[in-house]
Design an enzyme around this catalytic site. Structure first.
Site, PDB file in Angstrom:
ATOM      1  N   HIS A  70       0.839  -1.191   0.000  1.00  0.00           N
ATOM      2  CA  HIS A  70       0.000   0.000   0.000  1.00  0.00           C
ATOM      3  C   HIS A  70       0.880   1.249   0.000  1.00  0.00           C
ATOM      4  O   HIS A  70       1.751   1.382   0.858  1.00  0.00           O
ATOM      5  CB  HIS A  70      -0.888   0.050   1.248  1.00  0.00           C
ATOM      6  CG  HIS A  70      -1.673  -1.197   1.485  1.00  0.00           C
ATOM      7  ND1 HIS A  70      -2.108  -1.593   2.745  1.00  0.00           N
ATOM      8  CD2 HIS A  70      -2.099  -2.159   0.629  1.00  0.00           C
ATOM      9  CE1 HIS A  70      -2.775  -2.725   2.651  1.00  0.00           C
ATOM     10  NE2 HIS A  70      -2.781  -3.093   1.384  1.00  0.00           N
ATOM     11  N   TYR A 133       3.595   2.893  13.815  1.00  0.00           N
ATOM     12  CA  TYR A 133       3.979   3.865  12.804  1.00  0.00           C
ATOM     13  C   TYR A 133       3.336   5.222  13.069  1.00  0.00           C
ATOM     14  O   TYR A 133       2.174   5.328  13.451  1.00  0.00           O
ATOM     15  CB  TYR A 133       3.691   3.377  11.383  1.00  0.00           C
ATOM     16  CG  TYR A 133       2.329   2.788  11.109  1.00  0.00           C
ATOM     17  CD1 TYR A 133       1.338   3.540  10.496  1.00  0.00           C
ATOM     18  CD2 TYR A 133       2.044   1.452  11.438  1.00  0.00           C
ATOM     19  CE1 TYR A 133       0.098   2.995  10.214  1.00  0.00           C
ATOM     20  CE2 TYR A 133       0.805   0.899  11.158  1.00  0.00           C
ATOM     21  CZ  TYR A 133      -0.168   1.675  10.559  1.00  0.00           C
ATOM     22  OH  TYR A 133      -1.397   1.130  10.283  1.00  0.00           O
TER      23      TYR A 133
END
Length: 471
Positions: A70, A133
């Site tokens: 992605h 993240y």
């Protein structure tokens, strides 16, 4: 097993902008501790100040869980919290590095920075693996429409998964992503040029001709005085070049002109500065020699402001506003000459008609041709030069307006003596006019140190007169 006590280091990868970090992890019999994200230290290593706004954690119960590929419309900083992962990254951005692949195994002692448009994929190598993240935009359902995807099994990328994909845990969506040949690359963020129909705006159109990542807006497309103009998706932009300004120096001294000058040169600039700061955009703003009183022979970028009239006051105020934007270039110029009405065209027209003018001979400076200003702006943005203020005029010996006018006459085949000199005081006697700085020459050391040298003013003038129709 986590590797302890490594030094904080950064390693470039094959994909531009993707940087792998070794993180110091401190451990004992109780477990371990690390600084997963430390802005000051990371910036010192060259990490972009990407401004994270959201922290996400992905927990994966079984080894072999595989997610991706992605590419999101934001930057990410990824680190393992527990366990190990195999990471694969593919550049899905428009450009020469499209399709470049980088892979690495990560444990808690490592982190990686992934710029917007680079595809991410992760395969867990241990049970109960979690990775975290940071991202610099808030996730939304609308943002998903801006993703770019690549099939995990793409033959061109040829990623060697530690756990074969037929044995891994994949989602049906990930299995259905396109091969590289069918991927539409993610386009770069755009540069927005404001004031695109003015002299400098027209030069910027030529400089960026054919570059689809640059968007041009004249007053019809972006009215600086209208707050509604500022309501757009700024996440799609990387920089704003403000080539618009109110430049009617004498009219600015009138009640109406004063209001317009402050609206365009200060209030509108403040709105642009707010947009740039909130969205981490680079703001390029064009300044003027009129921020100085002209009592110094050559002006450096660090000279304190000392404007004489309203126009100079508004330009100085605009500069002060822009200076607080974290990513900014203030490009200070003087005596601008480009496509449109200007001093050189006026003198060429007078010469053609056989008129002998009186021209001011005690204002000293250098011409600034818009092709050089535009090229200098493009250089600053493309080279990543240090942010700040840069003087930018053409090079050569400073001259008076009268000397320049005489050169125009000579270049048109007329005698230099047709131009007579007159003092500023005498020229403007009994006229409603703004005060002018007598010395406008700008020191060019900083822009030249940044790798850009403007053309010689005399050579540019000769080319301009030879190619410019009379006004």
């Amino acid at each position: 097993m986590v590797e302890f006590s490594k030094a904080l280091t950064a390693r470039e990868t094959a994909i531009p902008g993707v940087v792998l970090y070794d993180l110091p992890v401190h451990g004992d019999n109780r477990g371990w501790f690390k600084e997963n994200w430390q802005r000051e230290k990371m910036l010192a290593l060259g990490l972009p100040d990407f401004g994270p706004v959201q922290n996400n954690i992905s927990f994966n119960e079984k080894a072999g869980t595989t997610r991706g590929i992605h590419a999101e419309p934001w930057d990410k900083y990824i680190s393992v919290a527990t366990g190990r992962i195999f990471g694969a990254w593919v550049d899905l951005r428009e450009g020469p590095s499209f399709g470049t692949v980088f892979t690495a195994e990560l444990d808690p002692s490592q982190a990686i920075f992934i710029p917007r448009g680079v595809g991410n994929a992760f395969q867990t190598l241990e049970d109960n693996t979690a990775y975290t993240y940071l991202v610099n935009d808030h996730w939304s359902a609308d943002a998903q429409g801006q993703y770019t995807f690549l099939n995990l099994a793409d033959e061109t990328a040829a990623i060697e998964w530690p756990i074969p994909l037929e044995q891994a845990e994949l989602s049906d969506k990930d299995k259905a992503h396109p091969r590289l040949a069918d991927v539409v690359p993610m386009k770069p963020r755009r540069i927005l040029v404001l004031g695109a129909d003015g002299q400098l705006g027209k030069a910027l159109r030529k400089t960026y001709d054919g570059d689809a990542s640059v968007e041009f807006a004249g007053r019809a497309e972006f009215d600086l005085a209208d707050p509604a103009s500022y309501e757009r998706n700024w996440k799609n932009y990387s920089a704003i070049i403000n080539a618009a300004a109110y430049t009617a120096v004498d009219a600015a001294e009138t009640p109406e002109g004063r209001r317009i000058a402050w609206e365009i040169n200060v209030s509108a600039v403040a709105r642009l500065a707010r947009v740039a700061a909130q969205n981490r955009l680079t703001l390029v703003h064009v300044s003027s020699d009129y921020v100085f009183d002209g009592t110094v022979q050559t002006h450096t970028e660090d000279e304190p402001f000392s404007p004489l009239g309203v126009y100079g006051q508004t330009k100085a105020a605009g500069d002060a506003v822009v200076s607080v934007v974290p990513q900014h270039y203030i490009v200070r110029t003087s005596w601008v000459i480009g496509e449109g009405s200007n001093f050189v065209r006026t003198m060429a027209s007078l010469a053609e008609r056989g008129i002998s003018p009186s021209v001011v001979n005690d204002q000293i400076g250098r011409l600034s041709f818009t092709e050089d200003i535009a090229a200098g702006i493009a250089h600053l943005l493309a080279s990543g030069a240090p942010y700040g203020t840069y003087n930018l005029s053409n090079t050569g010996e400073p001259a008076s307006w009268a000397e320049i006018a005489a050169s125009v006459y000579e270049l048109t085949g007329k005698p230099r003596g047709a131009v007579s000199g007159v003092s500023t005081e005498e020229y403007f006697r009994d006229k409603d006019a703004a005060p002018r700085p007598l010395n406008s020459a700008l020191d060019l050391g900083r822009i030249e140190a940044a790798g850009f040298r403007p053309g010689d003013a005399g050579e540019r003038l000769a080319d301009y007169v030879a190619g410019a129709p009379n006004a």
